[in-house]
Design a protein around this motif. Structure first.
Motif, PDB file in Angstrom:
ATOM      1  N   LEU A 463       0.827  -1.205   0.000  1.00  0.00           N
ATOM      2  CA  LEU A 463       0.000   0.000   0.000  1.00  0.00           C
ATOM      3  C   LEU A 463       0.867   1.263   0.000  1.00  0.00           C
ATOM      4  O   LEU A 463       0.577   2.240  -0.702  1.00  0.00           O
ATOM      5  N   LEU A 464       1.948   1.235   0.784  1.00  0.00           N
ATOM      6  CA  LEU A 464       2.867   2.380   0.831  1.00  0.00           C
ATOM      7  C   LEU A 464       3.549   2.575  -0.519  1.00  0.00           C
ATOM      8  O   LEU A 464       3.660   3.709  -1.018  1.00  0.00           O
ATOM      9  N   LEU A 465       4.018   1.495  -1.133  1.00  0.00           N
ATOM     10  CA  LEU A 465       4.684   1.588  -2.433  1.00  0.00           C
ATOM     11  C   LEU A 465       3.713   2.091  -3.500  1.00  0.00           C
ATOM     12  O   LEU A 465       4.095   2.888  -4.373  1.00  0.00           O
ATOM     13  N   LEU A 466       2.460   1.640  -3.433  1.00  0.00           N
ATOM     14  CA  LEU A 466       1.452   2.101  -4.375  1.00  0.00           C
ATOM     15  C   LEU A 466       1.225   3.603  -4.236  1.00  0.00           C
ATOM     16  O   LEU A 466       1.121   4.331  -5.238  1.00  0.00           O
ATOM     17  N   TYR A 472       4.642   9.969  -7.307  1.00  0.00           N
ATOM     18  CA  TYR A 472       5.683  10.155  -8.339  1.00  0.00           C
ATOM     19  C   TYR A 472       5.053  10.417  -9.700  1.00  0.00           C
ATOM     20  O   TYR A 472       5.491  11.310 -10.445  1.00  0.00           O
ATOM     21  N   LYS A 473       4.013   9.657 -10.029  1.00  0.00           N
ATOM     22  CA  LYS A 473       3.353   9.799 -11.331  1.00  0.00           C
ATOM     23  C   LYS A 473       2.746  11.191 -11.494  1.00  0.00           C
ATOM     24  O   LYS A 473       2.863  11.821 -12.557  1.00  0.00           O
ATOM     25  N   LEU A 474       2.124  11.701 -10.428  1.00  0.00           N
ATOM     26  CA  LEU A 474       1.388  12.961 -10.522  1.00  0.00           C
ATOM     27  C   LEU A 474       2.246  14.207 -10.270  1.00  0.00           C
ATOM     28  O   LEU A 474       1.913  15.291 -10.747  1.00  0.00           O
ATOM     29  N   GLU A 475       3.337  14.054  -9.512  1.00  0.00           N
ATOM     30  CA  GLU A 475       4.084  15.231  -9.060  1.00  0.00           C
ATOM     31  C   GLU A 475       5.516  15.305  -9.567  1.00  0.00           C
ATOM     32  O   GLU A 475       6.223  16.258  -9.252  1.00  0.00           O
TER      33      GLU A 475
END
Length: 486
Positions: A463-466, A472-475
């Motif tokens: 859950l943390l890695l997700l 990372y994807k959004l920012e």
């Protein structure tokens, strides 16, 4: 330099000044909980709670007033001098009166009379460095600030190790040696305060130059304006300290005498596992407070303030989820005695409460830069009323869970109030879709990890890695602009 990049650089240094000392203090937690029984640690926690309350009283809003008038004054020397004289006189008066009436002070606070002098000495020394530390921050000297803070806690840490671990072993191995002259059995709590006292004394020595180089000119009119600005900050500080630590005092007085200190000890030990969020929020606040004032006169500062809050929420959301996922690992590392683990259910509540408090400090920019600090006092008093009311109503039935719930509701209410009161008085274009998205996902994943999967790392780590991948994807592009782009 990009103002946001400069802010994060200073926040990183203030973070060093905050995180390292408190991490050293945090490392004392397994020492304290290993040597002291839950009742003994509860007694120490209650005294430290009174420290927090008196620290606010002895600062009386002068630190925030110093920032406000130092940044806006053409004669900064006069601001420094007036502030130093004010703190010096008030600290001396407190010291004299407290020593004269130490019996009454002990009775009022419930602090054992054998610890009351330590309390008075430490409080006075800590009050005297309030303006020198503020001066370092206002002059953007974060490295010197960091070094002195770290030295303070390193001394405290080293002396605690010596008094609580090494000294008893040395005396046991050589009962007739020189160390036996300074060793006293069953003196552990006093040794804790002696370590704090010596560290505070050394810190003042580092700061003496500002006192020695001061011309000691007192501007009465300036002082009156600073006090007018600072009294709502004092009121807010008192209310804040009630929100932060008064639950320990209430637990001690409202629970049955035979279990009160033990329950306070369990609650205080597990509460400290939320320190990671507190460290981040404190470091961020210490970086942004001077930044808010220094950039309030620039073109469209509200846009910058909104960006700062966005990044605070993103990083805070990661910390929230990480602490919850690794809660059982942290308890084994830092709270060694299983007798304290009974209070682990408070951890998600206090970590989230600390996060809400950090968001509140970011949202509070509007009343600070517009000199409307009375609103800060009003908001904090509302939080204090919630804290006292919930603790008073439910401690007798659910013990320290009432304190954790009260803390969460108090800080959550303060956060919401600050936003709604500031929306019309100093509009800041916060991206609430983004804020609520990251906050909501982090809380959801934390709840699933802690309550559904019972703190299992096999569920929590994915859950943390997700969540990290989502951030990372959004920012990624925006973070690169701040930290990499020249």
């Amino acid at each position: 330099m990009n103002p946001l990049k400069k802010l994060f650089k200073q926040t990183a240094i203030y973070g060093l000044a905050t995180v390292l000392p408190r991490m050293l203090s945090f490392l004392l937690l397994p020492l304290y909980t290993g040597i002291l029984e839950t009742a003994g640690f509860g007694k120490v926690s209650v005294i430290f709670a009174w420290f927090a309350i008196f620290n606010v009283l002895l600062a009386y809003g002068m630190e925030t007033a110093f920032f406000r008038f130092f940044n806006g004054s053409d004669d900064k020397t006069k601001v420094v001098s007036t502030s130093l004289i004010s703190i010096l006189v008030s600290s001396a008066l407190f010291f004299i009166v407290a020593l004269l009436f130490q019996g009454s002070m002990a009775e009022l606070t419930g602090i054992d009379s054998k610890y009351i002098r330590f309390t008075i000495y430490i409080l006075t020394l800590d009050a005297l460095v309030i303006i020198p530390f503020a001066w370092l921050r206002a002059n953007e000297k974060p490295m010197k600030y960091a070094v002195i803070k770290i030295v303070n806690v390193a001394i405290n840490f080293g002396l605690s190790i010596f008094f609580l671990l090494l000294l008893p072993s040395m005396v046991e191995g050589n009962p007739e040696g020189v160390m036996s002259a300074i060793y006293k059995p069953d003196f552990e709590i006093s040794y804790i305060f002696i370590s704090n006292l010596i560290a505070s004394g050394v810190t003042l020595l580092f700061m003496l130059n500002l006192y020695l180089d001061n011309k000691y000119t007192f501007d009465v009119d300036l002082w009156k304006r600073m006090m007018k600005y600072g009294w709502p900050v004092l009121l807010a500080g008192i209310a804040f300290s009630i929100n932060e630590v008064f639950d320990r005092v209430m637990l001690e007085h409202m629970l049955p005498e035979d279990i009160a200190e033990s329950e306070v000890g369990k609650y205080s030990a597990c509460y400290r596992l939320g320190l990671f969020m507190t460290l981040f929020a404190t470091a961020f606040r210490m970086g942004i407070e001077p930044f808010f004032f220094s950039h309030s006169g620039t073109e469209n500062p509200q846009k910058t303030y909104a960006q700062i809050t966005n990044y605070f929420v993103i990083i805070g959301s990661i910390i929230l989820l990480a602490v919850i996922v690794f809660a059982d690992v942290l308890k084994v590392l830092f709270v060694r005695d299983e007798a304290y683990w009974e209070a682990m259910n408070i951890v998600p509540l206090v970590v989230l409460a600390s996060f809400f408090l950090g968001i509140y400090h970011n949202l509070s920019v509007w009343y600070k830069v517009t000199d409307k600090t009375r609103y800060g006092a009003f908001i904090s008093v509302i939080g204090a009323i919630i804290t006292i009311s919930i603790n008073y109503a439910f401690i007798s039935s659910i013990s320290y869970m009432a304190s954790a719930i009260a803390t969460l509701l108090a800080y959550g209410t303060m956060m919401v109030l600050s936003y709604y009161l500031g929306k019309s008085r100093y509009p800041v274009p916060y991206n609430f879709r983004k804020i609520l998205f990251y906050l909501g996902i982090s809380i959801l994943f934390s709840a699933i990890s802690f309550y559904v999967f019972k703190r299992s790392l096999y569920a929590g780590i994915p859950l943390l890695l997700l969540f990290l991948a989502l951030v990372y994807k959004l920012e990624n592009d925006k973070l690169r602009q701040i930290f990499i782009k020249k």
